[in-house]
Motif scaffolding. Sequence first.
Motif, mmCIF file in Angstrom:
data_model
loop_
_atom_site.group_PDB
_atom_site.id
_atom_site.type_symbol
_atom_site.label_atom_id
_atom_site.label_comp_id
_atom_site.label_asym_id
_atom_site.label_seq_id
_atom_site.Cartn_x
_atom_site.Cartn_y
_atom_site.Cartn_z
ATOM 1 N N ASP A 268 30.988 -24.274 -38.192
ATOM 2 C CA ASP A 268 31.238 -24.387 -36.756
ATOM 3 C C ASP A 268 32.592 -23.785 -36.388
ATOM 4 O O ASP A 268 32.731 -23.119 -35.359
ATOM 5 C CB ASP A 268 31.186 -25.845 -36.315
ATOM 6 N N GLU A 269 33.586 -24.019 -37.230
ATOM 7 C CA GLU A 269 34.919 -23.489 -36.948
ATOM 8 C C GLU A 269 34.931 -21.962 -36.995
ATOM 9 O O GLU A 269 35.744 -21.319 -36.323
ATOM 10 C CB GLU A 269 35.923 -24.053 -37.955
ATOM 11 N N ASP B 131 29.026 -15.603 -34.987
ATOM 12 C CA ASP B 131 28.174 -15.271 -33.844
ATOM 13 C C ASP B 131 28.376 -13.832 -33.383
ATOM 14 O O ASP B 131 27.518 -13.276 -32.696
ATOM 15 C CB ASP B 131 28.442 -16.227 -32.678
ATOM 16 N N ALA B 132 29.507 -13.243 -33.760
ATOM 17 C CA ALA B 132 29.762 -11.846 -33.404
ATOM 18 C C ALA B 132 29.059 -10.879 -34.356
ATOM 19 O O ALA B 132 28.982 -9.672 -34.076
ATOM 20 C CB ALA B 132 31.261 -11.576 -33.404
ATOM 21 N N LEU B 133 28.534 -11.393 -35.463
ATOM 22 C CA LEU B 133 27.803 -10.557 -36.417
ATOM 23 C C LEU B 133 26.421 -10.234 -35.864
ATOM 24 O O LEU B 133 25.958 -10.859 -34.903
ATOM 25 C CB LEU B 133 27.686 -11.296 -37.750
ATOM 26 N N PRO B 134 25.729 -9.240 -36.446
ATOM 27 C CA PRO B 134 24.347 -8.980 -36.027
ATOM 28 C C PRO B 134 23.530 -10.271 -36.057
ATOM 29 O O PRO B 134 23.755 -11.145 -36.907
ATOM 30 C CB PRO B 134 23.858 -7.971 -37.071
ATOM 31 N N PRO B 135 22.561 -10.435 -35.143
ATOM 32 C CA PRO B 135 21.854 -11.710 -34.999
ATOM 33 C C PRO B 135 21.082 -12.139 -36.240
ATOM 34 O O PRO B 135 20.888 -13.322 -36.472
ATOM 35 C CB PRO B 135 20.921 -11.477 -33.812
ATOM 36 N N GLY B 136 20.625 -11.183 -37.050
ATOM 37 C CA GLY B 136 19.873 -11.558 -38.236
ATOM 38 C C GLY B 136 18.644 -12.366 -37.886
ATOM 39 O O GLY B 136 17.855 -11.979 -37.024
ATOM 40 N N LEU B 137 18.488 -13.529 -38.519
ATOM 41 C CA LEU B 137 17.293 -14.346 -38.306
ATOM 42 C C LEU B 137 17.194 -14.858 -36.875
ATOM 43 O O LEU B 137 16.111 -15.242 -36.425
ATOM 44 C CB LEU B 137 17.299 -15.526 -39.278
ATOM 45 N N ARG C 172 24.093 -20.027 -39.264
ATOM 46 C CA ARG C 172 25.557 -19.876 -39.179
ATOM 47 C C ARG C 172 26.205 -19.975 -40.558
ATOM 48 O O ARG C 172 27.073 -19.168 -40.917
ATOM 49 C CB ARG C 172 26.109 -20.925 -38.231
ATOM 50 N N LEU C 173 25.772 -20.952 -41.355
ATOM 51 C CA LEU C 173 26.361 -21.120 -42.680
ATOM 52 C C LEU C 173 25.968 -19.970 -43.600
ATOM 53 O O LEU C 173 26.784 -19.510 -44.414
ATOM 54 C CB LEU C 173 25.917 -22.454 -43.281
#
Length: 276
Positions: A31-32, A38-44, A167-168
């Motif tokens: 989360d931190e 979130d700025a990375l490509p959306p992926g899944l 996210r993880l």
Amino acid sequence: MGDSEPPVLVPQPAGPTGTGSARPEAAVQADEAAERTDALPPGLAAPELKEIASRLVSSADASTLDWRSQYAAIEDLGDGNGYTAGIVGFCSGTNDMLQLVEAYTEKHPDNPLAPYLPALRTVDGTDSHEGLDPGFTAAWREAAEDRAFRTAQDETRDRLYFEPAVRLAKLDGLGTLGQFIYYDAMVLHGPGIEANGFYGIRDAAMASADTAAEGGDETAYLGTFLDEGRSAIRARTVQRDTTRIDTAQRVFLRDGNLELSTPLRWQVYGETFRIP
């Protein structure tokens, strides 16, 4: 029927100490780092890949690619988790069903499940049906006819399982397949820190192999993670089938399909599924 036995639904076995208590350190770290990941490509999280993920999970949980057909599904599997229901197996004994019904009732107080909230709070953490029988299953199916309840299931799935897993996985430097492997494990094992919970499985994998973010080989790490997840499944007393790993995720990994690109072909419980 041994390892070929297909469950109708697969429960989320986190328990109140999983979805309902203090969050694991890894989840807090993810989360931190949310702004960065979130700025990375959306992926899944890309809509078409999220749809594929939902179909893959449904093939293992309910032997169908039509995951939307599971909104109304509900039964007691006799596994100690009470009623298992909905698109990712929300359970009356593992806190996530309670969270779902509370969220739905907060926005839509006059719903068929609202009268059962006191009972759901009482049975949370147990396999008891006290206060739920005989009408709860019918109320669940009635609620599932409401688009708002289906949306509530989607939102609770995303909040508890999909978003934390993706996210993880990004934080661990994993591509789309790795993100799916994390998500499927989060749904199947629940977000617990014990040895058979998602975070416990990840800890065990990281003790044996470096993640891609740590400079390790992504394929090797994912293979180790799948080994640990498989061991957790085999340690169960019920629902010990490992084909969702052996003839599905392991196949994608062996093929080098780290981005989960279509076409996809896999087997679960001996049944072949395809996404063109």
